[in-house]
Design an enzyme around this catalytic site. Structure first.
Site, PDB file in Angstrom:
ATOM      1  N   ARG A  83       0.944  -6.158  12.762  1.00 49.35           N
ATOM      2  CA  ARG A  83       0.286  -5.514  13.901  1.00 49.35           C
ATOM      3  C   ARG A  83       0.092  -6.508  15.049  1.00 49.35           C
ATOM      4  O   ARG A  83       0.125  -6.132  16.224  1.00 49.35           O
ATOM      5  CB  ARG A  83      -1.044  -4.899  13.466  1.00 49.35           C
ATOM      6  CG  ARG A  83      -0.857  -3.711  12.554  1.00 49.35           C
ATOM      7  CD  ARG A  83      -2.096  -2.864  12.398  1.00 49.35           C
ATOM      8  NE  ARG A  83      -1.801  -1.656  11.629  1.00 49.35           N
ATOM      9  CZ  ARG A  83      -2.581  -0.595  11.553  1.00 49.35           C
ATOM     10  NH1 ARG A  83      -3.731  -0.579  12.209  1.00 49.35           N
ATOM     11  NH2 ARG A  83      -2.231   0.456  10.836  1.00 49.35           N
TER      12      ARG A  83
ATOM     13  N   ARG B  88       2.501   1.098  10.400  1.00 53.65           N
ATOM     14  CA  ARG B  88       1.952   1.460   9.089  1.00 53.65           C
ATOM     15  C   ARG B  88       3.075   1.394   8.059  1.00 53.65           C
ATOM     16  O   ARG B  88       3.924   2.275   7.991  1.00 53.65           O
ATOM     17  CB  ARG B  88       1.333   2.861   9.140  1.00 53.65           C
ATOM     18  CG  ARG B  88       0.457   3.195   7.942  1.00 53.65           C
ATOM     19  CD  ARG B  88      -0.121   4.594   8.049  1.00 53.65           C
ATOM     20  NE  ARG B  88      -1.018   4.720   9.181  1.00 53.65           N
ATOM     21  CZ  ARG B  88      -2.310   4.395   9.171  1.00 53.65           C
ATOM     22  NH1 ARG B  88      -2.849   3.916   8.075  1.00 53.65           N
ATOM     23  NH2 ARG B  88      -3.060   4.544  10.245  1.00 53.65           N
TER      24      ARG B  88
ATOM     25  N   ARG C  60       0.844  -1.195   0.000  1.00 55.79           N
ATOM     26  CA  ARG C  60       0.000   0.000   0.000  1.00 55.79           C
ATOM     27  C   ARG C  60       0.880   1.247   0.000  1.00 55.79           C
ATOM     28  O   ARG C  60       1.863   1.331   0.730  1.00 55.79           O
ATOM     29  CB  ARG C  60      -0.933   0.017   1.216  1.00 55.79           C
ATOM     30  CG  ARG C  60      -1.991  -1.077   1.172  1.00 55.79           C
ATOM     31  CD  ARG C  60      -2.940  -0.992   2.327  1.00 55.79           C
ATOM     32  NE  ARG C  60      -3.879  -2.116   2.329  1.00 55.79           N
ATOM     33  CZ  ARG C  60      -4.720  -2.397   3.304  1.00 55.79           C
ATOM     34  NH1 ARG C  60      -4.753  -1.634   4.377  1.00 55.79           N
ATOM     35  NH2 ARG C  60      -5.529  -3.438   3.218  1.00 55.79           N
TER      36      ARG C  60
ATOM     37  N   SER D 126     -10.275  -5.681  10.121  1.00 47.94           N
ATOM     38  CA  SER D 126     -11.479  -5.011   9.648  1.00 47.94           C
ATOM     39  C   SER D 126     -12.257  -6.036   8.832  1.00 47.94           C
ATOM     40  O   SER D 126     -11.751  -6.550   7.831  1.00 47.94           O
ATOM     41  CB  SER D 126     -11.099  -3.802   8.791  1.00 47.94           C
ATOM     42  OG  SER D 126     -12.214  -2.991   8.516  1.00 47.94           O
TER      43      SER D 126
END
Length: 430
Positions: free
Chosen positions: A391, A277, A262, A352
């Site tokens: 994470r 991140r 990303r 998510s």
């Protein structure tokens, strides 16, 4: 993508749902394009019928020897043919405009999704465990003495730049162990099918799951036109791209461990320290392809699968329903699972899980054939992290930290670490 028939049937409801997501009313623009497109199609069909009729009369005029009528009809056929072609081209252009417009419109939230502007309006629905009561000031993962030898940001910056990391030794092994543990749990206990997929995909695959055309800046494209996947959601969901599957084969539940890429285009200045991140990271991704009647229950099932990983690791977490202003582009309802990070003294997202309904299926033309017969219908798709490996590594390290700089690791990782469950202060497993 949205069903144009539903917009035609109830434009006010469509605009009201978009308004909940902070978007402007679009039904009038959509329906104007749709009406113009349909008018061109109707005109082309009418002209085609006239061309066909004239074509049949050409032969009759020739047989009668009526040369003037023959020439008139032949000219009429040629003119009408050109008119049909022009009308079809205009209809195609309008269809492309309509498709482009629909492709850029986010999914509509379910009625029970809370309204809100941003993450502050998300609603907690579940909490598990108690954050550890440490008798010392907790450190963030990259500050822990036992971690520092195995988490090299300077080497990564030399190789690739900011937002990359090199993992070495014991830390790299713990990272690998977490991914293996997640995969084994999802396969052996949760009934998911382990799947290995490419990380380079064709552009239409990114369109199918909604990363394109609107969010191209968030991903990486090669000079050859391939895209690096931001998540295995892209490949796992597109396994049914342009297919009609049997209803009896649903639900299809997949899990994959992949590298993800990303650009983090919208996160400048956020989470710059440590590996929270990154541009390149690993994730264990879950995807379900379901019958429309099963998708809501599947959302809860997938959420429980992700939560179960954290519970086995002994980590405190909370689950929230994202409000309308915080949901992703393709979601109708999303559950975020946030794990406790002592170093930041807060909960941070680690998974998510989203229900997309038929939004992605329409983009992919993915359908199922009803067991009792009838017209094929669109499947529903869901995706969720099970979990983000990096994470999860952060959470395990921070929650297991001790005052002497060592880290006590979760017992469930024992089989993957040779029974060694302590990361010592000097960065070795013991």
């Amino acid at each position: 993508m949205h069903d144009i028939r539903q917009i035609r049937d109830n434009p006010a409801a469509f605009d009201a749902a978009l308004a909940r997501r902070g978007a402007s009313a679009l039904s009038s623009d959509i329906l104007a394009l749709d009406e113009a497109r349909r008018a061109k199609i109707h005109a082309a069909e009418t002209a085609q019928a006239a061309q066909n009729a004239a074509s049949r009369q050409v032969g009759a005029a020739k047989a009668k020897g009526d040369e003037a009528e023959f020439e008139r009809l032949r000219a009429l056929v040629a003119d009408t043919k050109a008119q049909v072609a022009a009308l079809n081209d205009e209809a195609k252009a309008l269809d492309a405009q309509l498709t482009d417009l629909l492709m850029g419109i986010p999914n509509l939230p379910l009625d029970d999704v809370p309204d809100g502007a941003d993450e502050a309006d998300n609603v907690e629905i579940h909490r598990h465990g108690t954050p550890p009561a440490l008798e010392f000031a907790p450190k963030e993962h990259y500050q822990l003495p036992g971690v520092i030898p195995g988490m090299d940001f300077e080497a990564a910056a030399k190789l690739s730049g900011a937002r990359f990391v090199v993992l070495k030794g014991a830390v790299a092994r713990i990272h690998r162990a977490l991914a293996q543990f997640m995969l084994d749990t999802h396969v052996d206990e949760n009934g998911l099918t382990e799947t290995w997929t490419p990380v380079l995909v064709r552009e239409e695959m990114m369109v199918g799951t909604g990363q394109l055309p609107k969010f191209g800046e968030d991903s990486y494209r090669t000079e050859d036109g391939w895209w690096l996947v931001p998540t295995a959601e892209v490949t796992l969901t597109n396994l049914v791209n342009d297919e009609i599957v049997d209803e009896a084969s649903l639900p299809r539940r997949h899990v994959a461990h992949t590298q993800c890429f990303r650009s983090e285009a919208g996160s400048a200045g956020r989470d710059t320290a440590g590996m929270l991140r990154q541009h390149q990271f690993e994730k264990v991704e879950m995807v379900s392809i379901t019958h429309p009647d099963q998708s809501l229950a599947e959302l809860d099932r997938m959420t429980a699968c992700a939560q179960g990983i954290l519970e086995k690791l002994g980590l405190a977490y909370r689950t929230v329903v994202l409000c309308t202003g915080d949901m992703g582009f393709g979601a109708r309802r999303t559950h975020d699972i946030e794990v406790w990070l002592p170093g930041q003294d807060t909960y941070r997202e680690i998974s998510s899980v989203s229900l997309c309904g038929d939004f992605q299926a329409r983009r992919m033309n993915a359908r199922f054939r009803p067991a009792g017969g009838g017209k094929p219908d669109y499947v529903h798709t869901l995706n969720g992290s099970g979990l983000a490996v990096g994470r999860c590594l952060i959470a395990v390290l921070e929650n297991g930290q001790r005052a002497d700089g060592s880290v006590v690791l979760p017992e469930v990782l024992g089989p993957y670490l040779g029974g060694k469950l302590t990361l010592t202060a000097d960065g070795t497993l013991a």
